[in-house]
Design a protein around this motif. Sequence first.
Motif, short mmCIF file in Angstrom:
data_model
loop_
_atom_site.label_atom_id
_atom_site.label_comp_id
_atom_site.label_asym_id
_atom_site.label_seq_id
_atom_site.Cartn_x
_atom_site.Cartn_y
_atom_site.Cartn_z
N GLY A 119 -30.82 -26.48 -2.68
CA GLY A 119 -29.97 -27.63 -2.40
C GLY A 119 -30.62 -28.93 -2.86
N HIS A 120 -31.92 -29.06 -2.60
CA HIS A 120 -32.63 -30.28 -2.98
C HIS A 120 -32.70 -30.43 -4.50
N TYR A 121 -32.85 -29.32 -5.21
CA TYR A 121 -32.91 -29.35 -6.67
C TYR A 121 -31.63 -29.95 -7.25
N HIS A 122 -30.48 -29.53 -6.72
CA HIS A 122 -29.21 -30.06 -7.23
C HIS A 122 -28.97 -31.50 -6.78
N ALA A 123 -29.52 -31.86 -5.62
CA ALA A 123 -29.42 -33.25 -5.18
C ALA A 123 -30.23 -34.16 -6.09
N GLU A 124 -31.40 -33.70 -6.51
CA GLU A 124 -32.22 -34.47 -7.44
C GLU A 124 -31.53 -34.60 -8.80
N MET A 125 -30.87 -33.52 -9.21
CA MET A 125 -30.14 -33.55 -10.47
C MET A 125 -29.00 -34.57 -10.41
N TYR A 126 -28.36 -34.61 -9.24
CA TYR A 126 -27.27 -35.57 -9.03
C TYR A 126 -27.81 -37.00 -9.08
N ALA A 127 -28.98 -37.21 -8.48
CA ALA A 127 -29.58 -38.55 -8.46
C ALA A 127 -29.89 -39.04 -9.86
N ARG A 128 -30.25 -38.11 -10.74
CA ARG A 128 -30.62 -38.49 -12.10
C ARG A 128 -29.42 -38.64 -13.03
N THR A 129 -28.36 -37.88 -12.76
CA THR A 129 -27.21 -37.88 -13.66
C THR A 129 -26.03 -38.69 -13.13
N GLY A 130 -25.91 -38.77 -11.78
CA GLY A 130 -24.78 -39.47 -11.19
C GLY A 130 -23.48 -38.70 -11.31
N ASP A 131 -23.55 -37.41 -11.64
CA ASP A 131 -22.36 -36.58 -11.82
C ASP A 131 -21.85 -36.13 -10.44
N ASP A 132 -20.73 -36.72 -9.99
CA ASP A 132 -20.18 -36.43 -8.66
C ASP A 132 -19.75 -34.97 -8.50
N SER A 133 -19.44 -34.29 -9.59
CA SER A 133 -18.99 -32.90 -9.50
C SER A 133 -20.09 -31.99 -8.97
N LEU A 134 -21.35 -32.43 -9.07
CA LEU A 134 -22.47 -31.62 -8.59
C LEU A 134 -22.41 -31.38 -7.08
N VAL A 135 -21.86 -32.34 -6.34
CA VAL A 135 -21.77 -32.19 -4.88
C VAL A 135 -20.86 -31.01 -4.54
N LYS A 136 -19.69 -30.98 -5.15
CA LYS A 136 -18.73 -29.90 -4.88
C LYS A 136 -19.26 -28.55 -5.39
N LEU A 137 -19.89 -28.57 -6.55
CA LEU A 137 -20.43 -27.34 -7.11
C LEU A 137 -21.54 -26.78 -6.22
N THR A 138 -22.40 -27.66 -5.72
CA THR A 138 -23.48 -27.23 -4.84
C THR A 138 -22.91 -26.66 -3.55
N MET A 139 -21.88 -27.28 -3.03
CA MET A 139 -21.21 -26.80 -1.83
C MET A 139 -20.70 -25.37 -2.02
N GLU A 140 -20.05 -25.12 -3.15
CA GLU A 140 -19.49 -23.79 -3.42
C GLU A 140 -20.59 -22.77 -3.69
N MET A 141 -21.62 -23.17 -4.43
CA MET A 141 -22.70 -22.24 -4.75
C MET A 141 -23.45 -21.79 -3.50
#
Length: 442
Positions: free
Chosen positions: A378-400
Amino acid sequence: MLVEKGKAISITTLFNDELVTLVDSEEWSIWLKEVRDLADNTITVFMKSMERFWIWSLYNSIGVKESFPSYQARYRESLRDGFEIYIEVPSIEFDEPIRLIVCSCKPMKKSTVNKELAGINSYFYFTEESKLIEDHRFINQLYEKKKSSKSFLASIEIKKSSLAQEASSAKLKYLPPYKISRNRQKIKYFPMELFDELLSIAKPREKLIYLLCGACSARIGQALNLTLYDIDYRQKELWLLDPKSDYEDIYGNKRRVWLKEEYEIKIENKSCEHNTADLQFKYPIPLYHEALYWINEDKYKSDFFTTLHDYTKTKEFLSENARYPRHPFLFTSKTGKRVHARDTLSRFKSALRKLSQRHREYEWINELGLHSLRHMFGHYHAEMYARTGDDSLVKLTMEMMGHSSVDSTLIYFNMSKETKRAILKRHVKEMYSIEYKPMRGG
């Protein structure tokens, strides 16, 4: 003590030399199972919480003008401080009486107290909903003593407590849980920069489990439920199915029915060796019925299938036909028995000690458990979101990760100090790179 009666569980204790049973505890256990659809382990935890509160209440009467939330607050403080309830029994050999402990409780953290209150309030919600008790807050010695000698609650004449609300339509309220500040919680995720090294020092069986938990975000109970028939070698895909569910595997078999018909495993039976507390699946993963997702498919998925081949050649793996009794689960011991979470945790802790000795700056990892690998995902994808700003990562992480609520996912989306500093530096750099032109007339 908790006494099993068929599918039900009752809460019973010895009080004043009489065996008394908590009102409607059997009906409550059935309600938790059939209506709330809670796991057996959760039901046991809830009932033990209520048992502690009930025994404490038998020796700590409610005040005449004391509200129920205040009474619970008094009990909550007892949980925080820890308590010991004992009775004195005359001794034939000694002049002083013998102390017998009825109930003891070690000091609890606020988060643990909140779980205790959740179990207790569940009992009262049940009694309120089913309208089985006239005044469900009247739990004292007189009430239980009378109840234990009667067959039907309607035949008991209980004087209405002053605590009862006059308006029956008003929703009864209980003590709210402690507010716990999230920003004071310790780091719970395994450091991604040490993950590859963890895999390198692990034996094949543990390495596969670490990959499932860290690279795919599986909970340990879910990872240990992987079967030989959830692996698609052609498509290089993995599936994790709840053994108690009716989800179909890649061959079209419904998991619960398949275990019963093919292996004679009655998974919902409490005495079943495959239904222990540490093998509970709890929630679907991913959120929808599909194959597992990976942090890095090219790297970790490939590593998994290579390691899987190595694992089947080790002494720790026993083929399905050589197991007695026969079962399809992948992770076994040398005797063919299921691997349990406690065994995996012990080896994980040994690996952490090795890593912390190599990297002194990471000594704090010795406090981590297996769930820290899922947190790493979860933290890995949060860090990825912080660097890219891609809001879709939140929903994708939730589903994964198999979260039914986005609130559970957002807990991970707290950036590390390093990421925050990097973002601030980037913004400062961008800000000072702008060429400002003076305005006319300025």
